[in-house]
Design a protein around this motif. Structure first.
Motif, short mmCIF file in Angstrom:
data_model
loop_
_atom_site.label_atom_id
_atom_site.label_comp_id
_atom_site.label_asym_id
_atom_site.label_seq_id
_atom_site.Cartn_x
_atom_site.Cartn_y
_atom_site.Cartn_z
N VAL A 41 0.82 -1.22 0.00
CA VAL A 41 0.00 0.00 0.00
C VAL A 41 0.85 1.26 0.00
N THR A 42 2.13 1.12 0.36
CA THR A 42 3.00 2.30 0.38
C THR A 42 3.16 2.91 -1.00
N VAL A 43 3.29 2.09 -2.02
CA VAL A 43 3.64 2.58 -3.36
C VAL A 43 2.64 3.59 -3.92
N PRO A 44 1.34 3.25 -4.03
CA PRO A 44 0.42 4.23 -4.64
C PRO A 44 0.25 5.50 -3.81
N ILE A 45 0.27 5.38 -2.49
CA ILE A 45 0.07 6.56 -1.66
C ILE A 45 1.29 7.47 -1.68
N ALA A 46 2.48 6.89 -1.73
CA ALA A 46 3.69 7.70 -1.85
C ALA A 46 3.69 8.46 -3.17
N VAL A 47 3.28 7.79 -4.24
CA VAL A 47 3.22 8.44 -5.55
C VAL A 47 2.19 9.57 -5.54
N LEU A 48 1.01 9.32 -4.96
CA LEU A 48 -0.03 10.34 -4.90
C LEU A 48 0.43 11.55 -4.10
N PHE A 49 1.06 11.30 -2.96
CA PHE A 49 1.52 12.40 -2.11
C PHE A 49 2.57 13.24 -2.84
N ALA A 50 3.52 12.57 -3.48
CA ALA A 50 4.57 13.29 -4.20
C ALA A 50 4.00 14.09 -5.37
N TRP A 51 2.93 13.59 -5.97
CA TRP A 51 2.32 14.22 -7.15
C TRP A 51 1.44 15.41 -6.78
#
Length: 402
Positions: free
Chosen positions: A181-191
């Protein structure tokens, strides 16, 4: 159709960037909480594989919460120097990466190290996000309550998913959901979250640490009063987060799956009612909302250790969930007594201090359960909440205005 389209435009216009920040911070909190909760539903399986006691698992979990506490203060300092966005993103990614050490642990010592590292990475988030939201919103009780809802959502989903995977594939793949679950949320936060300029980019870590200023903040009567309440409540919160599923299996006789579902219900209640508690604290005062939490928690634990049926257990779970929503009332109280310049570093320092003391909650509950049984272990929590209620009544009766 035109009317529907018009409403959509209004909603889109009403959505502000600060709401995006709140959502992303909440999702980031969700990740850090998944990392800390993924172990709890499979503690019986971990105990069986590594052949350890509840107390030793409690030591590992206490180590996690202690590391979580120790990173609260430096997280605020790092945010002042590098900006909140970078620190929160580092927390999210770090939680996912360190959780893999737990998954791959060949023996209990490595498992213990993994849990500690997860706590340290997860601890970078909360103080920084809270300070960011405090500067962004006026009604901070409501904003913090919504932000804190990331934890209950994680608590709802994590136990059920972990239990389902564990039954079919074992506890290690189950715990690995943190990394997933880390991957999509990290990408969303960075974006979606814009870079946040550092407030004090030239300040070094040692320059941020003033013994005199720290002692002055920590010795304020209002901070001491709130800190005692926070220590007691967080001690209980950590014990419940670690051992509630095990309690339901060993004391109430439920299966791992049923215990995990009830654990999820606990977090549903916590998530929904925490927002209500935050709103109540903004409207009617921090003490009133905190007192409601204390009474609800006492009643809930009483039902859990009483010879009640499934209905009583369910109501007890909901009441405990309400009781553990104390953060939406207690944490804004700290912010009420800190200046804007003190909020990042000062709140982080306060969090570190009270959480270090409260970090023993997991090992204490596990030890009490090993020595005296689960009824006594959870019964002690009722007495601790009674102390919180007594402090609130004294503050009101004596007009101390803490």
């Amino acid at each position: 159709m035109a009317e529907t389209f018009g409403r959509s435009i209004v909603v889109a216009m009403a959505w502000r960037y600060r709401d995006t920040v709140l959502v992303c911070c909440t999702l980031a909190f969700f990740v850090t909480m998944v990392g800390r909760l993924a172990v709890s539903p499979v503690i019986p399986e971990i105990i069986a594989e590594f052949e350890v006691s509840n107390t030793l698992v409690g030591v590992a979990m206490t180590g996690m919460w202690l590391a979580y506490a120790l990173t609260q203060f430096p997280s605020g300092v790092l945010a002042d120097r590098h900006g909140e966005r970078l620190i929160i993103l580092a927390s999210v990614v770090g939680t996912g990466l360190t959780s893999l050490l737990i998954v791959l642990a060949p023996h209990f010592a490595i498992f213990l190290v993994g849990t500690v590292l997860v706590g340290g990475a997860a601890g970078l988030h909360y103080s920084v996000a809270t300070a960011l939201l405090t500067r962004t919103y006026d009604d901070i009780g409501t904003a913090i309550g919504i932000h804190n809802a990331g934890a209950p959502v994680a608590g709802l989903l994590t136990p059920v998913v972990v239990a389902w995977i564990a039954v079919r594939y074992g506890w290690r793949p189950a715990v690995a959901i943190t990394a997933v679950v880390t991957v999509p949320i990290a990408v969303l936060f960075a974006w979606r979250v814009r870079p946040t300029p550092p407030r004090f980019p030239e300040r070094r870590l040692r320059d941020s640490i003033s013994v005199e200023q720290s002692l002055e903040i920590l010795s304020r009567p209002s901070i001491v009063y709130t800190g005692v309440i926070a220590i007691i409540c967080d001690f209980i919160w950590q014990g419940v987060a670690t051992f509630l599923p095990t309690f339901l299996v060993e004391f109430r006789g439920y299966s791992t799956t049923t215990a995990s579902i009830l654990f999820g219900c606990y977090f549903v209640a916590l998530g929904v009612l925490q927002i209500v508690i935050g709103n109540l604290s903004d409207r009617f005062g921090r003490d009133t909302a905190t007192g409601i939490c204390a009474v609800a928690g006492m009643l809930g634990f009483g039902l859990l250790i009483s010879p009640t049926g499934p209905g009583g257990v369910f109501v007890g779970i909901l009441l405990v969930g309400c009781g553990m929503g104390w953060g939406a009332a207690v944490l804004p109280r700290f912010m009420d007594h800190l200046s804007a310049e003190e909020q990042s570093v000062g709140f982080g320092m306060i969090r570190t201090v009270y959480m270090i003391v409260a970090a023993s909650g997991s090992i204490a509950i596990g030890l009490f359960a090993d020595l005296f049984g689960w009824a006594v272990s959870f019964g002690i929590l009722i007495g601790m909440l009674a102390v919180v209620l007594a402090l609130i009544v004294a503050n009101w009766a004596l007009d101390l205005r803490y």
